[in-house]
Motif scaffolding. Structure first.
Motif: not given
Length: 365
Positions: A114-143
Motif C-alpha cells: 500500500v503506497v501513498n495516494a499522491a505518489l503511486r505515479h512515482q512508486d509503481i514505475p519505480h518498482m517496475q524499473a527495478n524489480l526484475a521478473g516481478v509482475d507488478i499490478t495496481e488494483i483498482f477494483d477494491r476499496a
C-alpha cells in the motif's frame, strides 16, 4: 483543464452521512462529518472510527524472491518477512532521502503493498524499473477501509471473527459478509485497528454494517491528521520527503539490524554514516506553551534567538487538550525539555522539545 477528482466506492455514503467533501491528492474525500473533527478524533480514541482510505494505492507483486528484490529499493528486511506479516518501510533515493513510505505484506503467493495516494505515479514505475521478473499490478477494483480505536476489535470481530485473534502487523484473507477481504491489523491513528481491502461492489454494504455498530462512527481526513500527529506518525510531504533521511526523521527503528549493517539499498552510505555518527538535525515533538497552534513552516529558535529549525506538522491535539507539533531542529537542540521559541505571526511564542508520541500508542502486540 484540470482533471476531475476521482471518487471512491464510498463517495455516495460520505455524502449521505453529511461528509464535507474536499479534493485530496486528486480524490474527493470527506474532511469531516457533522460530528466535527474534534468529536471524530475523540470518538476514535475512546471507541471506534471508520475512515475511507480507498485513495491509497493498492499494489500486488508476484514473482520469485520478491522480498529479496524489495531490499534493493528499501532499507527494510523484507527477505525474512514471514507469510501473514506486514511491515512498515520506505523507498530511499541515492541521496539517502525518503521517496515514499509504505506498508508491505507477505501474502504467501504474492506480496501486497500500500503506497501513498499522491505518489503511486512515482512508486509503481519505480518498482517496475527495478524489480526484475516481478509482475507488478495496481488494483483498482477494491476499496480500503480503516476501522480504528479501542472498540475496533469488537466492530470488525462482530462481522469477521478471525480478526479478533490477530495481533499488530498481521494480515489475513478473511470472509466478511460473504466477501473475501484482506484484513490487516494496523493503522495510522496510534490506536488498535484494522485496514481492510474490500471488493468495491461490496464496500458500501460492509461499511454500513460496521457503522451500524453502536461504537463506530465515520471520521474524515481532519481527524485522521490530528490522530496521527498526536501518535507521532510522519506524514509524507510534511515530515518526510526526498531530502530527509530516515535517521533525521527518527525512523532508525524501521531499519532492521541486518540491513543497517550490510547496506545494499539506495543512499546506504549516508544512512549508515548517520546511524553511526548521528545526523545534523532530528525530527522531534514540540509542545507550544500557549494556545496558539504552530503550523507547517513556523520557524523554531533557540533561547538565544538563533534559528535552529522549523515545524513540519502542527495543530490542535484534542486528546492532549492543546497545540502539538513536530519539526526538525539541530541535533544539539533536540533534547527533551529544551525550551525554544516559535515565531508565529512575527512574535516569539514559548515552546518545549518533548518526546514523541504525545499520546501513547495502543497496538495489540
Amino acid at each position: 483543464m484540470t482533471d476531475t477528482p476521482k471518487r471512491t466506492p464510498l463517495y455516495d455514503l460520505h455524502v449521505e452521512l453529511g461528509g464535507k467533501m474536499v479534493d485530496f491528492a486528486g480524490w474527493e474525500m470527506p474532511v469531516q462529518y457533522p460530528m466535527g473533527i474534534m468529536g471524530e478524533h475523540k470518538h476514535c480514541r475512546e471507541k471506534a472510527a471508520l475512515f475511507d482510505v480507498s485513495h491509497m494505492g493498492q499494489v500486488i507483486l508476484k514473482g520469485d524472491d520478491v522480498g529479496t528484490q524489495l531490499e534493493t529499493l528499501c532499507p527494510q528486511a523484507f527477505a525474512t518477512l514471514k507469510e501473514g506479516k506486514a511491515r512498515y518501510g520506505f523507498f530511499t533515493n541515492d541521496a539517502g532521502g525518503i521517496m515514499d513510505d509504505l506498508i508491505v505484506s507477505n501474502a504467501g503467493s504474492y506480496w501486497f503493498v500500500v503506497v501513498n495516494a499522491a505518489l503511486r505515479h512515482q512508486d509503481i514505475p519505480h518498482m517496475q524499473a527495478n524489480l526484475a521478473g516481478v509482475d507488478i499490478t495496481e488494483i483498482f477494483d477494491r476499496a480500503l477501509i480503516a476501522v480504528q480505536g479501542p472498540s475496533a476489535e469488537d466492530v470488525v470481530g462482530a462481522l469477521c471473527p478471525a480478526a479478533r485473534d490477530m495481533t499488530f502487523m498481521e494480515t489475513i484473507m478473511a470472509d466478511i459478509m460473504g466477501a473475501t477481504c484482506r484484513v490487516s491489523r494496523l493503522g495510522y491513528t496510534g490506536e488498535d485497528g484494522y485496514e481492510i481491502s474490500i471488493p468495491e461492489d461490496r464496500a458500501e454494504e460492509i461499511a454500513r454494517a460496521f457503522l451500524a455498530h453502536e461504537d463506530c462512527e465515520p471520521a474524515g481526513l481532519g481527524a485522521r491528521d490530528s490522530l496521527r500527529l498526536e501518535a507521532g506518525l510522519c506524514l509524507y510531504g510534511n515530515d518526510i520527503d526526498q531530502t530527509t533521511s530516515p535517521i533525521e526523521a527518527s525512523l532508525t527503528w524501521a531499519i532492521q539490524k541486518r540491513r543497517r549493517e550490510e547496506g545494499g539499498f539506495p543512499g546506504a552510505a549516508r544512512i549508515q554514516k548517520e546511524i553511526s555518527e548521528g545526523a545534523a538535525k532530528k525530527l522531534v515533538g514540540i509542545k507550544p506553551e500557549g494556545r496558539a497552534p504552530a503550523r507547517q513552516g513556523v520557524e523554531v529558535q533557540c533561547a538565544n534567538g538563533h534559528t535552529i529549525g522549523a515545524i513540519t506538522s502542527g495543530g490542535f491535539g484534542p486528546t492532549v487538550g492543546g497545540p502539538v507539533a513536530m519539526g526538525y531542529v539541530s541535533t544539539n537542540h533536540a533534547t527533551p525539555g529544551e525550551k525554544v521559541n516559535l515565531i508565529i505571526r512575527g512574535k516569539a511564542q514559548p515552546a518545549e522539545i518533548v518526546t514523541l508520541p504525545f499520546v501513547q500508542q495502543n497496538y495489540k502486540r
